[in-house]
Design an enzyme around this catalytic site. Sequence first.
Site, PDB file in Angstrom:
ATOM      1  N   PRO A 258       1.089  -1.109  -0.375  1.00 46.24           N
ATOM      2  CA  PRO A 258       0.097  -0.113  -0.471  1.00 46.24           C
ATOM      3  C   PRO A 258       1.034   1.483  -0.192  1.00 46.24           C
ATOM      4  CG  PRO A 258      -0.270  -1.233   2.272  1.00 46.24           C
ATOM      5  CD  PRO A 258       1.195  -1.470   1.340  1.00 46.24           C
ATOM      6  N   GLY A 259       0.989   2.157  -0.496  1.00 48.54           N
ATOM      7  CA  GLY A 259       0.940   3.712  -1.119  1.00 48.54           C
ATOM      8  C   GLY A 259       0.182   4.650   0.091  1.00 48.54           C
TER       9      GLY A 259
ATOM     10  N   TYR B 114      -6.340  13.094 -13.167  1.00 49.03           N
ATOM     11  CA  TYR B 114      -7.662  12.313 -13.461  1.00 49.03           C
ATOM     12  C   TYR B 114      -8.681  13.427 -13.135  1.00 49.03           C
ATOM     13  CZ  TYR B 114      -3.382  10.163 -11.339  1.00 49.03           C
ATOM     14  OH  TYR B 114      -1.877   9.051 -11.441  1.00 49.03           O
TER      15      TYR B 114
ATOM     16  N   CYS C  87      -0.578  29.092 -15.533  1.00 47.41           N
ATOM     17  CA  CYS C  87      -0.949  29.511 -17.058  1.00 47.41           C
ATOM     18  C   CYS C  87      -1.422  28.484 -17.521  1.00 47.41           C
ATOM     19  CB  CYS C  87       0.314  29.591 -17.717  1.00 47.41           C
ATOM     20  SG  CYS C  87       0.898  31.065 -17.078  1.00 47.41           S
TER      21      CYS C  87
HETATM   22  C1  LIG Z   1       3.928  -1.767  -8.178  1.00 44.10           C
HETATM   23  C2  LIG Z   1       3.114  -1.529  -7.235  1.00 44.10           C
HETATM   24  N1  LIG Z   1       3.120  -1.171  -5.869  1.00 44.10           N
HETATM   25  C3  LIG Z   1       1.716  -0.276  -5.201  1.00 44.10           C
HETATM   26  C4  LIG Z   1       1.600   0.519  -5.826  1.00 44.10           C
HETATM   27  C5  LIG Z   1       0.896   1.906  -4.800  1.00 44.10           C
HETATM   28  O1  LIG Z   1      -0.760   2.421  -4.737  1.00 44.10           O
HETATM   29  P1  LIG Z   1      -1.478   2.772  -4.111  1.00 44.10           P
HETATM   30  O2  LIG Z   1      -0.521   4.080  -4.091  1.00 44.10           O
HETATM   31  O3  LIG Z   1      -2.202   3.128  -4.794  1.00 44.10           O
HETATM   32  O4  LIG Z   1      -1.620   1.427  -3.053  1.00 44.10           O
HETATM   33  C6  LIG Z   1       1.675   1.211  -6.988  1.00 44.10           C
HETATM   34  C7  LIG Z   1       1.358   2.443  -7.466  1.00 44.10           C
HETATM   35  O5  LIG Z   1       0.330   1.948  -8.232  1.00 44.10           O
HETATM   36  C8  LIG Z   1       2.328  -0.247  -7.866  1.00 44.10           C
HETATM   37  O6  LIG Z   1       2.821   0.477  -9.371  1.00 44.10           O
HETATM   38  N1  LIG Z   2      -0.579   9.264  -8.983  1.00 46.61           N
HETATM   39  C1  LIG Z   2      -1.731   8.446  -8.587  1.00 46.61           C
HETATM   40  C2  LIG Z   2      -1.324   7.087  -8.495  1.00 46.61           C
HETATM   41  C3  LIG Z   2      -0.196   6.594  -9.093  1.00 46.61           C
HETATM   42  C4  LIG Z   2      -0.081   5.178  -8.474  1.00 46.61           C
HETATM   43  C5  LIG Z   2       1.135   4.741  -8.466  1.00 46.61           C
HETATM   44  N2  LIG Z   2       1.781   2.919  -9.312  1.00 46.61           N
HETATM   45  C6  LIG Z   2      -2.384   8.749  -7.793  1.00 46.61           C
HETATM   46  O1  LIG Z   2      -2.407  10.182  -7.891  1.00 46.61           O
HETATM   47  O2  LIG Z   2      -3.688   8.675  -8.047  1.00 46.61           O
END
Ligand SMILES: Cc1ncc(COP(=O)(O)O)c(C=O)c1O
Ligand SMILES: N[C@@H](CCCC[NH3+])C(=O)O
Length: 446
Positions: A304-305, A347, A374
Amino acid sequence: MTLEYLIPSLHRSLRSHLEPGIWPAGTELGPDNDLVVGGVSLRRVAADFGTPSYVLDEAQVRQRCRDYRAALPDMEIAYASKALLTKAVARWVREEGLSLDVCSAGELAVARAVDFPAERIILHGNAKTPEDLKAAVGYGVGRVVLDSFDEIEQLGALARYPQQVLVRVTPGVDGHTHKAIATGVEDQKFGFSLASGAAAEAVRRVLGQPNLHLAGLHCHIGSQIGRVAGFELAARRMVGLLAAIRDEHGIVLPQLNIGGGHAVAYLPGEEEFDLQGFAARIRCAVNYECSARALPVPRLVVEPGRSLVARAGVTLYRVVVVKDVPGVRTFVAVDGGMSDNLRPSLYGSRYAVRMFGRPSLAAPRTVTVVGRHCEAGDIIAKDVQLPGDIHSGDLLAVPCSGAYHHSLASNYNLVGRPPVIAVADGRYRPVIRRETDEDVLARDLG
Ligand SMILES: Cc1ncc(COP(=O)(O)O)c(C=O)c1O
Ligand SMILES: N[C@@H](CCCC[NH3+])C(=O)O
């Protein structure tokens, strides 16, 4: 004239609550409509560090790490650092016992700077450069996730000892998210297709490389995914591939990384990702598929990120201009914009906005908050309610801006990227300083 306008105290009480689920837990309203995060007045932060600024609540990040560890005690949790990476964040994540997903030599450099244990680092990327691969091998990262046939050869030639690797598989699963961040479907730059047999071929080639040690498989079906069904289907298909690999090569791969992508609520009332439900359904699906194939259950890894850091972030802006376009809309233009929040432009993402730092009894009105860049599409929040007396100099706060804000920031129009101010226990400190004109000029060699 609205009832709220007629009865100011009612209006005040209606506005004096904070929408649940989108602010860092424990956020409070302070005197004179101040916002208090981590025990710190955001009016004070704005006064000391200027605007725009990102505020980051350490306790919220740590709590989310703990939530994940509590919900998924049997799984490895790797924080996807692309969402937000600073040395402080890497340190918190390390201290909370998580692993770390990095995507470049740059992200790895930050991890190294805080002595993040190499064995807990996973390197990703569909086009890792020779520098990325060398940096990873040099630091001895625990796993490299292979994403192309070229890379299998490149890493095979570079690795000094058997490097643990995973093969990234595209499982052909639609996670039902924005097209730009759906990575499980076939038409895709990431991974090896399961359906076409490319994934099985990648496994064959990895097994033919003496310096690569295949530890398992990986898939990531996309980002901001609210429903568990897609993860479940992907996990089932991945177990099918693990079984096919056992049948073809006689090896049982010990790891299955099912990626990240858990959705967060950006607006009041949006549903929270059901982490408990996710844990139960993934375990059940994997156990069932494994037992049906007489396969040992692999160690599951999640990445998760966004869901670890989004809610910890609040962006502070100052209103520069209020412009009424009669019969069209009122624009409230702030001192930041798409350079610090690219997500609405990329998005069409929507955000909540709150005026803070001074009391107002004015009835709310519908406005569109825009940036200073801009581009006509430089919008932060369309059709949101702000006090009717909103004016130049007012402070605005945008919650749920911890993920993919600082990390996607640019210095478009050379405005300089905002600082990140960490708050905790009533104290605050910059963990990323503001980018200045001097920084810009220092890079410009004339
Ligand atoms: C390989 C991989 N793992 C994890 C993530 C984390 O995604 P999120 O921030 O949506 O949890 C991403 C981004 O989508 C990713 O490309
Ligand atoms: N940048 C994207 C998510 C990218 C996820 C990374 N693979 C967002 O803000 O929703």
